[in-house]
Design an enzyme around this catalytic site. Structure first.
Site, PDB file in Angstrom:
ATOM      1  N   GLY A   1      34.581  37.319  44.181  1.00 44.78           N
ATOM      2  CA  GLY A   1      33.691  36.430  43.451  1.00 44.78           C
ATOM      3  C   GLY A   1      33.191  35.278  44.287  1.00 44.78           C
TER       4      GLY A   1
ATOM      5  CD  GLU B   1      35.226  42.264  44.238  1.00 49.19           C
ATOM      6  OE1 GLU B   1      34.590  41.242  43.933  1.00 49.19           O
ATOM      7  OE2 GLU B   1      35.063  42.873  45.324  1.00 49.19           O
TER       8      GLU B   1
ATOM      9  CB  ALA C   1      37.377  36.104  40.031  1.00 47.02           C
TER      10      ALA C   1
END
Length: 257
Positions: A108, A131, A65
């Site tokens: 993502g 993450e 992301a």
């Protein structure tokens, strides 16, 4: 329609969507995801498209992301803006979606690939959920789809310790359908997608839905859903055509009804 962050085209009943942020390793910004939702919905509604391929470039499918877009957001802003909802369009697409992955599929990007129906990888593909290095966890199914695919032990290692998987490892663990050289992975994906796009459309739609139900329902509920879908297909012209073609030893001519 003109897109800023995507390159979109149709080829022989296949809708091809390429992420087009090469300088950012195809980071999935809110703007890109909004365009992706529109492109997916357009292909899903297009009777001339039977399958959809998502891809990036040889260096990156999508490296995650867009962290800059969320770095300073509060919990309330994340909740109210519901950025994840933009990602969920792919879950409602009725036609099969194949991810063609080369290079990085991280965070993502990996989650988006796992939300597709199949993954074809190049030999350079690298899959991971990094993450934890940002002080967060996956937010688009990474802890759930990954665990269902590879089991608890490996999912824990990937989510908590940023373990990465090579393309071949991902294939061995059942995350990836096929691995091809970088030079041919997209051509091979398109070949598979063309074959898929020329299958009986109603049967493909119900087959996809039935397989996905296996992750959501108990065995008995899943078997009941499968049986209803199987019976329903006997009300279609394609079932009559498919069985007649088999008996007559000729190729079937599907009508999608």
């Amino acid at each position: 329609m003109e897109y800023q962050y995507l390159i979109v085209e149709k080829k022989n009943r296949v809708g091809l969507i390429r992420f087009n942020r090469p300088k950012a390793l195809n980071a999935l910004s809110p703007e890109l995801m909004a365009e992706l939702g529109e492109a997916l919905e357009a292909f899903d509604a297009d009777p001339e498209v039977g399958a959809i391929v998502l891809t990036g470039n040889e260096r990156a499918f999508a490296a995650g992301a867009d962290i800059k877009a969320m770095a300073n957001a509060s919990a309330v802003e994340m909740l109210m803006n519901d950025l994840i909802q933009r990602w969920e369009t792919i879950l409602h697409v009725k036609k099969p979606v194949i991810a063609a992955v080369s290079g990085y599929a991280l965070g993502g990007g990996f989650e988006l690939a796992m939300a597709c129906d199949m993954i074809i990888a190049s030999e350079s593909a690298q899959f991971g959920q990094p993450e934890i290095n940002l002080g967060i966890i996956p937010g688009f199914g990474g802890t759930q789809r990954l665990t269902r695919a590879v089991g608890k032990a490996l999912a824990m290692e990937m989510v908590l310790l940023d373990r990465r998987l090579s393309a071949e490892e991902a294939r061995q663990f059942g995350l990836v359908n096929h691995v091809f050289p970088v030079e041919t992975y997209l051509d091979e994906t398109m070949k598979l997608a063309r074959k898929l796009a020329h299958q009986a459309p109603v049967a493909v739609r119900l087959g996809k839905e039935a397989v996905n139900k296996a992750f959501e329902l108990s065995l008995q509920e899943g078997l009941a859903f499968e049986r209803r879908a199987f019976h329903l297909l006997f009300a279609t012209e394609d079932q009559k055509e498919g069985m007649a073609a088999f008996i007559e030893k000729r190729p079937p001519q599907w009508k999608g009804r």
